[in-house]
Design a protein around this motif. Sequence first.
Motif, PDB file in Angstrom:
ATOM      1  N   LEU A 103     100.218 -39.291   5.630  1.00 50.49           N
ATOM      2  CA  LEU A 103     101.252 -38.429   6.215  1.00 50.49           C
ATOM      3  C   LEU A 103     100.654 -37.086   6.631  1.00 50.49           C
ATOM      4  CD1 LEU A 103     104.268 -37.839   6.774  1.00 50.49           C
ATOM      5  CD2 LEU A 103     104.500 -37.229   4.348  1.00 50.49           C
ATOM      6  N   ASN A 104     101.080 -36.593   7.756  1.00 50.54           N
ATOM      7  CA  ASN A 104     100.672 -35.270   8.246  1.00 50.54           C
ATOM      8  C   ASN A 104     100.698 -34.244   7.109  1.00 50.54           C
ATOM      9  OD1 ASN A 104     101.869 -32.508   9.164  1.00 50.54           O
ATOM     10  ND2 ASN A 104     100.746 -33.309  10.921  1.00 50.54           N
ATOM     11  N   GLU A 105      99.584 -33.536   6.926  1.00 49.32           N
ATOM     12  CA  GLU A 105      99.409 -32.695   5.745  1.00 49.32           C
ATOM     13  C   GLU A 105     100.438 -31.573   5.644  1.00 49.32           C
ATOM     14  OE1 GLU A 105      95.441 -31.244   5.351  1.00 49.32           O
ATOM     15  OE2 GLU A 105      95.914 -30.213   3.458  1.00 49.32           O
ATOM     16  N   ILE A 155     109.369 -41.955   2.042  1.00 48.58           N
ATOM     17  CA  ILE A 155     109.173 -42.266   3.465  1.00 48.58           C
ATOM     18  C   ILE A 155     109.729 -41.119   4.305  1.00 48.58           C
ATOM     19  CG2 ILE A 155     109.694 -43.920   5.301  1.00 48.58           C
ATOM     20  CD1 ILE A 155     109.936 -46.040   3.071  1.00 48.58           C
ATOM     21  N   PRO A 156     108.850 -40.456   5.054  1.00 48.56           N
ATOM     22  CA  PRO A 156     109.309 -39.299   5.831  1.00 48.56           C
ATOM     23  C   PRO A 156     110.434 -39.678   6.786  1.00 48.56           C
ATOM     24  CG  PRO A 156     107.158 -40.047   6.608  1.00 48.56           C
ATOM     25  CD  PRO A 156     107.440 -40.778   5.324  1.00 48.56           C
ATOM     26  N   ALA A 187     103.713 -33.003   4.710  1.00 48.40           N
ATOM     27  CA  ALA A 187     103.680 -33.447   3.311  1.00 48.40           C
ATOM     28  C   ALA A 187     103.802 -32.254   2.366  1.00 48.40           C
ATOM     29  CB  ALA A 187     102.390 -34.213   3.036  1.00 48.40           C
ATOM     30  N   ASN A 188     103.142 -31.157   2.697  1.00 50.64           N
ATOM     31  CA  ASN A 188     103.189 -29.980   1.820  1.00 50.64           C
ATOM     32  C   ASN A 188     104.606 -29.422   1.679  1.00 50.64           C
ATOM     33  OD1 ASN A 188     100.538 -30.094   1.158  1.00 50.64           O
ATOM     34  ND2 ASN A 188      99.858 -28.703   2.786  1.00 50.64           N
ATOM     35  N   THR A 189     105.366 -29.514   2.765  1.00 52.54           N
ATOM     36  CA  THR A 189     106.756 -29.027   2.708  1.00 52.54           C
ATOM     37  C   THR A 189     107.562 -29.853   1.704  1.00 52.54           C
ATOM     38  OG1 THR A 189     106.561 -28.565   5.041  1.00 52.54           O
ATOM     39  CG2 THR A 189     108.771 -28.508   4.154  1.00 52.54           C
TER      40      THR A 189
END
Length: 290
Positions: free
Chosen positions: A250-252, A186-187, A255-257
């Motif tokens: 989730l914002n791409e 969960i961000p 998410a990549n980070t």
Amino acid sequence: MIKEIQAKTVLTHHEDAFPTNWDLNPYRGCTIGCKYCFAQYSHYYLGFDDFFKNILVKTNVADRLAIELKSKKWQNEQIKIGGIADLYQHAEKKYELLPQIFDVIKKHRNPIFIQTKSTLILRDFDIIKELSKYTTVDISVSICTLDESIRKVLEPGAAPAIQRMEMLARFKGICRSTTLAFIPIIPLLSDNEKNLNETFRLTKSLGIDNIVTSFLHLRNKGKASFLETIKTHFPHIYQEFSQLYTNSTLNESYANTIKAKIVKLRNEYDLHGVFVPVAKAVQPQQLLLF
Ligand code: SF4
């Protein structure tokens, strides 16, 4: 409210393997009460409004399972027990359906996959140990955070994550595989360095075989409900959190980070194991979500 029902059938097939194509659910509804639970809205179709309080108990589940496993059409595929409601939720203390189910599974030597958030599974430790001599038993435990103050809000009926991980580790060498499902991430709540590092460190030090990961998805009614939880309990992140979910995923870029940090942790702890089902094998990459 607990309602006992007689199920007409108990094995459910779904095309997408997660991680198996067959589910067996002794219960519908789940008192563990996870705020992010994707299954909670399935209850409306059964005519019940509160997934966390209205529990349906399939008291004939073992008898029905015995009939379905005897069918000539049945191909001994691996069955996931508890795909849509935790199999070791509170009602299981009273109903003791799992020992009956395991007895049927043992007779048919059918492979199974168990996933739970409840330490009640330890009640059946010896039964599962014995069952593992006859067929494949894979076990998975899911967690999202080691921070108890957050866990108490998001998973009020679950055991603390550390207890779940220690419990999973007890099945190492007994079950074919032990998999930690670090799901959902969960961000802004469970993706901080401390939680990520500690989850991987403990997975390694406890000897758990695999770790699979996936971010929180917020679909349909679940999105409004989860955002309300964030607003009520974690108001300081509400605005930023909302901006990360302009749709269901989730914002791409964000998410990549996090994915990059997880790849680094996989390398650091040499945790590249993946879970592979017994039958109808899916490609391992599908389960190693990133
Ligand atoms: S344990 Fe699983 S089924 Fe039960 S509330 Fe949590 S996510 Fe939903």
